[in-house]
Design an enzyme around this catalytic site. Structure first.
Site, PDB file in Angstrom:
ATOM      1  CG  ASP A 208       2.747  -9.327   9.897  1.00  0.00           C
ATOM      2  OD1 ASP A 208       1.698  -8.752   9.572  1.00  0.00           O
ATOM      3  OD2 ASP A 208       3.617  -8.779  10.609  1.00  0.00           O
ATOM      4  CG  HIS A 241       3.489  -6.350   7.272  1.00  0.00           C
ATOM      5  ND1 HIS A 241       4.325  -5.653   6.440  1.00  0.00           N
ATOM      6  CD2 HIS A 241       3.984  -6.170   8.519  1.00  0.00           C
ATOM      7  CE1 HIS A 241       5.291  -5.085   7.134  1.00  0.00           C
ATOM      8  NE2 HIS A 241       5.110  -5.395   8.404  1.00  0.00           N
ATOM      9  CG  ASP A 665       2.582   3.332 -10.676  1.00  0.00           C
ATOM     10  OD1 ASP A 665       1.719   3.558 -11.545  1.00  0.00           O
ATOM     11  OD2 ASP A 665       3.228   2.270 -10.600  1.00  0.00           O
TER      12      ASP A 665
END
Length: 753
Positions: A208, A241, A665
């Protein structure tokens, strides 16, 4: 004389007795004061953590919704198939050629005007130290050096095992650091207090590194630089993450594209591959296991040590579009039984014809099957057969166009047999991780410890599990370990022991929720493997605040976030209030208020304890709930001239809408092209069984493109959502029920469940 002395002693004794009583009174008062502050601190902490975990549930549910769309949509052209592949690139690991292209940094020129740090390889200790100093002065590393550093880091990571082995014999001590989450000040402070990495001072950073903070790129560059300088003394573990899908929501993708507008796409693509190669755990002296999240009752270190970790591109989703025949048949059979299990696009204006959420079973008996222009839908097909038919359809269309243009017809090639196609396709496909391998990685990256015995699903985060003391003890005994070090959870003091001190949580991002909310910490291990905890506060402002000022400041921030959460779900809360107000008096008891709010938000907070901060005025110990909801909206409505229901919807869905925008996107350009918009809406319309032509989709895209530049940016995207919602809520309710009307809604925000 004797009498005077006796009287003096008597007065002295009386004064001492009064002093003792006063001291006891002051001590009792102080203890109550500190206890009240501690209670406020714990409530504040519960608010922050509950809202954080609710956001993680939103991320999982949002990704599951898009995954469902992709899995049940048959592309009708090569462009659509390519678009789907770009949306969910975690379904395959980047190919070597793609990684090589992303690492093509030689063609990038560094202008003479560049005053930032410069790198040359192989890196020396002075280079890494200079990089830290440059980032401390807010300088930015040029994209050429970023790509070069990532390329070299990848080459090193590929050579590492899944579980690193570290020994205290070669270093005086090993320092283990927890989550940093883009907070560069904390990393610099750790190096300042503990010393820079060196052969005598080894480091393990436990995942993380990115997201939430504003300096995630800089942290990665520093960590990778020291890893290359001291490959035997500096180690990195992967966290939950370090995942490009998670990065879409929590800020890292946005940060990279903001700092490197030209080369950001290359950097993100290369980072995706680098994250896949990060080791999963570190073992110190074969006695201390360091991993990011935790363990489960099925954690198998032997399996973790030998699986292909770079195949686990994302822990958000195991199932890929490359399913076997049995899975495809099961999915087809499930589709034939009805579409009650389809997740509705809760972020769009709802319609009664839409399929319902699995959380709210639909009253409709059946819906039309999703249609495709190339493949009939009555019979479940193997994905490879689907692909063959799609290619066949495209070839026929191309041949028809050639004939219309006057070109000679091309002799039709013999279609390869199904078995031959499978052989060719399998030869091209890279081996995928097994479900068990994927679950093993998810468990060690996402799990949390609990006080109770056993192991159960981590429904709060939406991934991993909760593991009890018996699970920890069983794993320690099986592998002859002393204790575990993990991170993953913010702790008020920066660390926490549990499971009879067999599990140590280390969190190194101080002031994580708010300035003063928590300390950071790191742990030092010597040859005796006794953990020595070091705590710190990187923000100097916290040192000038008293405990009461610090708690009040953090409490104010937490309550502000909670009020926004309440406002975002005020329509649902109103419906629940009315259920408790059967006589329609407009008043409800405080116990009913607490029950209604919890039934909507599912945050597990002590609402009765929070009532004085959230509810100011009462009538006969009852709450006038309509006035209370109006007061919640006043602050937001005074800032923006938007209808209350529309603003509520935007507050509820803004982070989800921004994540959707970044998913659409797919090339990370910062805007949605008309082509990306068209493909996405074809995906939605196929899922919702809506007949819509390409011309209609293009007209819709042009209407959203307010500045007519041929692209849709995030502001236009959010504004279009607001305008659509506004026109919907202003029309006939029977034709277009409002999103904020819970009684007519099939599905609400994922965070509300």
């Amino acid at each position: 004389m004797g009498s005077g002395t006796s009287t003096q002693h008597h007065f002295t004794f009386q004064n001492a007795e009064k002093a003792f009583r006063a001291a006891a009174l002051i001590q009792r008062w102080y203890r109550r004061y500190v206890a009240r502050l501690e209670m406020r601190r714990r409530c504040t902490w519960s608010i922050f953590q509950s809202i954080e975990y609710a956001g993680q549930q939103d991320q999982v549910k949002l990704h599951n919704f898009f995954s469902y769309l992709v899995d049940h949509f048959t592309p009708s052209s090569h462009n659509e198939r390519d678009f789907l592949n770009r949306i969910f690139t975690e379904e395959r690991s980047p190919q070597a050629s793609e990684t090589q292209n992303c690492g093509d940094y030689d063609s990038i020129e560094v202008p003479d005007s560049y005053t930032g740090p410069r790198l040359s390889f192989p890196l020396l200790p002075d280079h890494a130290t200079a990089l830290v100093e440059a980032f401390r002065r807010k300088q930015r590393l040029h994209a050429r050096y970023v790509l070069n550093l990532l390329h070299e880091a990848r080459k090193h990571l590929v050579q590492l095992p899944n579980i690193n082995r570290v020994s205290t014999c070669y270093s005086e001590e090993i320092t283990v650091c927890g989550d940093l989450h883009g907070q560069l000040d904390d990393l610099i402070f750790i190096f300042y207090k503990n010393g820079l990495p060196s052969p005598e001072r080894a480091y393990v950073f436990n995942g993380d590194f990115v997201d939430r903070g504003k300096d995630s790129v800089e942290i990665l560059m520093v960590l990778f630089a020291f890893m290359l300088v001291y490959p035997k003394e500096f180690h990195l573990n992967r966290g939950n993450h370090e995942d490009h899908i998670v990065n879409l929501r929590y800020g890292f993708t946005k940060e990279v594209m903001h700092k490197y507008k030209i080369h950001g796409k290359k950097i993100l693509k290369l980072l995706q591959d680098v994250f896949c190669w990060l080791p999963l755990a570190t073992l110190v002296d074969e006695k201390v296991l360091i991993l990011h999240g935790g363990v489960s009752d099925r954690t198998d270190l032997e399996l973790l040590a030998k699986l292909d970790r770079h195949k686990i591109v994302s822990t958000m989703r195991y199932k890929t579009r490359k399913e076997n025949k049995k899975q495809a048949e099961e999915k087809g059979n499930a589709n034939q039984t009805g579409s009650a299990g389809r997740p509705s696009p809760w972020f769009l204006p709802q319609s009664r014809s839409l399929p319902s959420s699995p959380l709210h079973p639909s009253t409709h008996k059946a819906h039309r099957a999703g249609r495709s222009s190339s493949v009939p839908c009555g019979v479940p097909l193997d994905p490879k057969e689907l692909s063959r038919r799609v290619r066949r359809s495209v070839d026929l269309e191309l041949e028809k166009c050639r004939q219309q243009a006057g070109f000679p017809a091309i002799k039709e090639k013999e279609e390869p047999s199904s078995s031959e196609s499978e052989v060719d396709s399998d030869a091209e496909e890279q081996p995928q991780p097994t479900p068990e391998e994927w679950r093993q990685v998810v468990d060690i990256l996402w799990s949390d410890p609990m006080a109770q015995e056993g192991c159960r699903a981590n429904t709060v985060r939406g991934g991993g599990c909760y593991f009890g003391p018996n699970v920890t003890e069983r794993l320690l005994q099986k592998y002859h370990l002393q204790f575990l070090i993990r991170s993953h959870e913010c702790k008020p003091e920066g660390y926490e022991f549990c499971h009879s001190r067999k599990v140590l949580t280390i969190f190194s991002a101080s002031n994580y929720y708010e300035v003063g909310s928590n300390r950071g910490a790191y742990v030092k291990l010597g040859p005796d493997l006794t953990p020595h905890i070091m705590q710190f506060q990187a923000n100097k402002a916290t040192h000038t605040l008293t405990m009461r000022q610090r708690i009040s400041r953090v409490e104010e921030s937490a309550l502000r976030a909670l009020r926004e959460k309440l406002f975002a779900h005020s329509s649902d809360i109103l419906v629940e209030f009315k259920k408790h107000d059967k006589d329609e008096t407009g008043l409800i008891a405080l116990s009913d208020w607490a029950a209604a709010v919890e039934s909507v938000l599912h945050l597990g907070l002590p609402w009765r304890m929070l009532r004085p901060q959230l509810v100011s005025s009462l009538t006969d110990n009852k709450l006038a709930y309509k006035s209370w909801l109006e007061n919640l909206a006043k602050e937001k409505l005074s800032q923006q001239n938007i209808q209350s229901s529309l603003l509520e919807t935007l507050y509820r869905n803004r982070s989800n809408l921004e994540t959707i925008f970044r998913i659409i996107d797919s090339d990370h350009s910062g805007s949605i092209s008309l082509d990306e918009f068209r493909h996405t809406w074809k995906l939605f319309s196929s899922h919702m069984n809506i007949d819509i032509t390409d011309d209609c989709i293009c007209d819709l895209a042009r209407s959203i493109d307010f500045n007519k530049d041929g692209h849709i940016d995030i502001n236009e995207f959010l504004e279009a959502f607001r305008l659509v919602e506004q026109s919907c809520s202003g029309g006939d309710v029977s034709d277009c029920p409002q999103v904020t009307n819970s009684s007519n809604r099939d599905c609400s925000s994922p965070g509300a469940h």
